[in-house]
Design a protein around this motif. Sequence first.
Motif, PDB file in Angstrom:
ATOM      1  N   LEU A   1       0.834  -1.247   0.036  1.00  0.00           N
ATOM      2  CA  LEU A   1       0.067  -0.005  -0.008  1.00  0.00           C
ATOM      3  C   LEU A   1       0.764   1.178   0.122  1.00  0.00           C
ATOM      4  CD1 LEU A   1      -2.611  -0.975   2.556  1.00  0.00           C
ATOM      5  CD2 LEU A   1      -3.012  -1.244   0.240  1.00  0.00           C
ATOM      6  N   HIS A   2       0.389   2.191  -0.734  1.00  0.00           N
ATOM      7  CA  HIS A   2       1.115   3.607  -0.901  1.00  0.00           C
ATOM      8  C   HIS A   2       0.272   4.829  -0.605  1.00  0.00           C
ATOM      9  CE1 HIS A   2       4.508   1.467  -3.038  1.00  0.00           C
ATOM     10  NE2 HIS A   2       3.766   0.944  -3.447  1.00  0.00           N
ATOM     11  N   ALA A   3       0.734   5.914  -0.374  1.00  0.00           N
ATOM     12  CA  ALA A   3       0.010   6.903  -0.095  1.00  0.00           C
ATOM     13  C   ALA A   3      -1.031   7.373  -1.155  1.00  0.00           C
ATOM     14  CB  ALA A   3       0.928   8.432   0.128  1.00  0.00           C
ATOM     15  N   GLY A   4      -2.497   7.398  -0.544  1.00  0.00           N
ATOM     16  CA  GLY A   4      -3.261   7.667  -1.418  1.00  0.00           C
ATOM     17  C   GLY A   4      -4.164   6.400  -1.946  1.00  0.00           C
ATOM     18  N   ASP A   5      -3.668   4.970  -1.480  1.00  0.00           N
ATOM     19  CA  ASP A   5      -4.345   3.828  -1.701  1.00  0.00           C
ATOM     20  C   ASP A   5      -5.302   3.851  -0.429  1.00  0.00           C
ATOM     21  OD1 ASP A   5      -2.721   3.220  -3.656  1.00  0.00           O
ATOM     22  OD2 ASP A   5      -1.503   1.837  -2.499  1.00  0.00           O
ATOM     23  N   SER A   6      -6.501   3.103  -0.669  1.00  0.00           N
ATOM     24  CA  SER A   6      -7.215   2.903   0.378  1.00  0.00           C
ATOM     25  C   SER A   6      -8.013   1.265   0.608  1.00  0.00           C
ATOM     26  CB  SER A   6      -8.499   3.747   0.161  1.00  0.00           C
ATOM     27  OG  SER A   6      -9.443   3.672  -0.988  1.00  0.00           O
ATOM     28  N   VAL A   7      -8.339   0.964   1.583  1.00  0.00           N
ATOM     29  CA  VAL A   7      -8.731  -0.229   1.923  1.00  0.00           C
ATOM     30  C   VAL A   7     -10.128  -0.091   2.473  1.00  0.00           C
ATOM     31  CG1 VAL A   7      -8.758  -2.362   3.394  1.00  0.00           C
ATOM     32  CG2 VAL A   7      -6.640  -1.013   2.372  1.00  0.00           C
ATOM     33  N   GLN A   8     -11.177  -0.865   1.751  1.00  0.00           N
ATOM     34  CA  GLN A   8     -12.612  -0.740   1.874  1.00  0.00           C
ATOM     35  C   GLN A   8     -12.912  -1.972   2.641  1.00  0.00           C
ATOM     36  OE1 GLN A   8     -15.303   0.789  -0.832  1.00  0.00           O
ATOM     37  NE2 GLN A   8     -16.944  -0.556  -0.126  1.00  0.00           N
ATOM     38  N   SER A   9     -13.943  -2.011   3.838  1.00  0.00           N
ATOM     39  CA  SER A   9     -14.212  -3.093   4.284  1.00  0.00           C
ATOM     40  C   SER A   9     -15.866  -3.038   4.168  1.00  0.00           C
ATOM     41  CB  SER A   9     -13.837  -3.286   5.663  1.00  0.00           C
ATOM     42  OG  SER A   9     -14.662  -4.273   6.174  1.00  0.00           O
ATOM     43  N   THR A  10     -16.592  -3.979   3.542  1.00  0.00           N
ATOM     44  CA  THR A  10     -17.891  -3.934   3.390  1.00  0.00           C
ATOM     45  C   THR A  10     -18.775  -5.010   4.096  1.00  0.00           C
ATOM     46  OG1 THR A  10     -17.605  -3.003   1.306  1.00  0.00           O
ATOM     47  CG2 THR A  10     -19.764  -3.936   1.531  1.00  0.00           C
ATOM     48  N   CYS A  11     -19.529  -4.690   5.006  1.00  0.00           N
ATOM     49  CA  CYS A  11     -20.346  -5.784   5.316  1.00  0.00           C
ATOM     50  C   CYS A  11     -21.875  -5.748   4.842  1.00  0.00           C
ATOM     51  CB  CYS A  11     -20.419  -5.726   7.023  1.00  0.00           C
ATOM     52  SG  CYS A  11     -18.747  -6.016   7.801  1.00  0.00           S
ATOM     53  N   ILE A  12     -22.713  -6.800   4.450  1.00  0.00           N
ATOM     54  CA  ILE A  12     -23.827  -6.766   3.994  1.00  0.00           C
ATOM     55  C   ILE A  12     -24.614  -7.798   4.558  1.00  0.00           C
ATOM     56  CG2 ILE A  12     -25.325  -7.086   1.937  1.00  0.00           C
ATOM     57  CD1 ILE A  12     -23.042  -6.295   0.205  1.00  0.00           C
ATOM     58  N   PHE A  13     -25.853  -7.385   5.409  1.00  0.00           N
ATOM     59  CA  PHE A  13     -26.755  -8.506   5.907  1.00  0.00           C
ATOM     60  C   PHE A  13     -27.887  -8.516   5.192  1.00  0.00           C
ATOM     61  CE2 PHE A  13     -24.596  -5.316   8.926  1.00  0.00           C
ATOM     62  CZ  PHE A  13     -23.477  -6.192   9.619  1.00  0.00           C
ATOM     63  N   ASP A  14     -28.296  -9.870   5.061  1.00  0.00           N
ATOM     64  CA  ASP A  14     -29.317 -10.165   4.235  1.00  0.00           C
ATOM     65  C   ASP A  14     -30.250 -10.257   5.166  1.00  0.00           C
ATOM     66  OD1 ASP A  14     -31.425 -11.122   2.753  1.00  0.00           O
ATOM     67  OD2 ASP A  14     -30.324 -12.673   1.945  1.00  0.00           O
ATOM     68  N   SER A  15     -31.423  -9.233   5.609  1.00  0.00           N
ATOM     69  CA  SER A  15     -32.402  -9.497   6.741  1.00  0.00           C
ATOM     70  C   SER A  15     -33.780  -9.661   6.084  1.00  0.00           C
ATOM     71  CB  SER A  15     -32.182  -8.432   7.436  1.00  0.00           C
ATOM     72  OG  SER A  15     -32.352  -6.996   6.889  1.00  0.00           O
ATOM     73  N   ARG A  16     -33.884  -9.910   4.718  1.00  0.00           N
ATOM     74  CA  ARG A  16     -34.974 -10.231   3.909  1.00  0.00           C
ATOM     75  C   ARG A  16     -35.999 -11.015   4.772  1.00  0.00           C
ATOM     76  NH1 ARG A  16     -32.845 -10.675  -1.798  1.00  0.00           N
ATOM     77  NH2 ARG A  16     -31.487 -12.164  -0.582  1.00  0.00           N
ATOM     78  N   SER A  17     -35.486 -12.079   5.295  1.00  0.00           N
ATOM     79  CA  SER A  17     -36.587 -13.059   6.033  1.00  0.00           C
ATOM     80  C   SER A  17     -36.987 -12.719   7.409  1.00  0.00           C
ATOM     81  CB  SER A  17     -35.779 -14.368   6.000  1.00  0.00           C
ATOM     82  OG  SER A  17     -34.648 -14.405   6.821  1.00  0.00           O
ATOM     83  N   ARG A  18     -36.229 -11.664   7.957  1.00  0.00           N
ATOM     84  CA  ARG A  18     -36.757 -11.181   9.208  1.00  0.00           C
ATOM     85  C   ARG A  18     -37.919 -10.288   9.323  1.00  0.00           C
ATOM     86  NH1 ARG A  18     -31.013  -9.378  11.969  1.00  0.00           N
ATOM     87  NH2 ARG A  18     -29.943 -11.361  12.007  1.00  0.00           N
ATOM     88  N   THR A  19     -38.626 -10.390  10.403  1.00  0.00           N
ATOM     89  CA  THR A  19     -39.959  -9.440  10.535  1.00  0.00           C
ATOM     90  C   THR A  19     -39.422  -8.366  11.351  1.00  0.00           C
ATOM     91  OG1 THR A  19     -40.620 -10.997  12.422  1.00  0.00           O
ATOM     92  CG2 THR A  19     -41.623 -11.319  10.329  1.00  0.00           C
ATOM     93  N   ASP A  20     -38.469  -8.390  12.522  1.00  0.00           N
ATOM     94  CA  ASP A  20     -38.068  -7.545  13.323  1.00  0.00           C
ATOM     95  C   ASP A  20     -36.973  -6.799  12.628  1.00  0.00           C
ATOM     96  OD1 ASP A  20     -39.968  -8.169  15.236  1.00  0.00           O
ATOM     97  OD2 ASP A  20     -38.555  -9.548  16.056  1.00  0.00           O
ATOM     98  N   PRO A  21     -36.528  -5.413  12.923  1.00  0.00           N
ATOM     99  CA  PRO A  21     -35.477  -4.430  12.265  1.00  0.00           C
ATOM    100  C   PRO A  21     -34.139  -5.396  12.571  1.00  0.00           C
ATOM    101  CG  PRO A  21     -36.953  -3.251  13.501  1.00  0.00           C
ATOM    102  CD  PRO A  21     -37.343  -4.603  13.826  1.00  0.00           C
ATOM    103  N   THR A  22     -33.198  -5.256  11.806  1.00  0.00           N
ATOM    104  CA  THR A  22     -31.839  -5.788  11.984  1.00  0.00           C
ATOM    105  C   THR A  22     -31.080  -4.711  12.880  1.00  0.00           C
ATOM    106  OG1 THR A  22     -32.006  -6.647   9.939  1.00  0.00           O
ATOM    107  CG2 THR A  22     -29.859  -6.412  11.039  1.00  0.00           C
TER     108      THR A  22
END
Length: 113
Positions: free
Chosen positions: A34-55
């Motif tokens: 990694l050098h100056a100006g590079d970036s690391v992105q961490s992404t978390c995605i939660f599939d809560s379509r089957s839930r009836t209550d909020p995630t």
Amino acid sequence: IHFANGEKTIIGSEPVWHFDDQFVRNMLPYNITLHAGDSVQSTCIFDSRSRTDPTVIGIETYDEMCWANIQIYPSSEALQCDGNLWMGELGDSEDFVGLAERHPFQESELIFD
């Protein structure tokens, strides 16, 4: 990883995650510098379509969490983390690749920084 020269690479993805599946991904075989100006992105995605209550995003075992930890070598180097947490809803067939470009955090209804 978004490199300052415009290149991008995905270094890992876990399509299904369970609490007991925690592990460490060794990055040495990727031979990434990694050098100056590079970036690391961490992404978390939660599939809560089957839930009836909020995630719930929280610290309890049954809450959803997003955690990223980066250890560097040599350890005398310094890293700075900054940025925002975007929360939004993805389309049914929407892929996580390119998420930051399609859903800029500025357009989110809820932003944590």
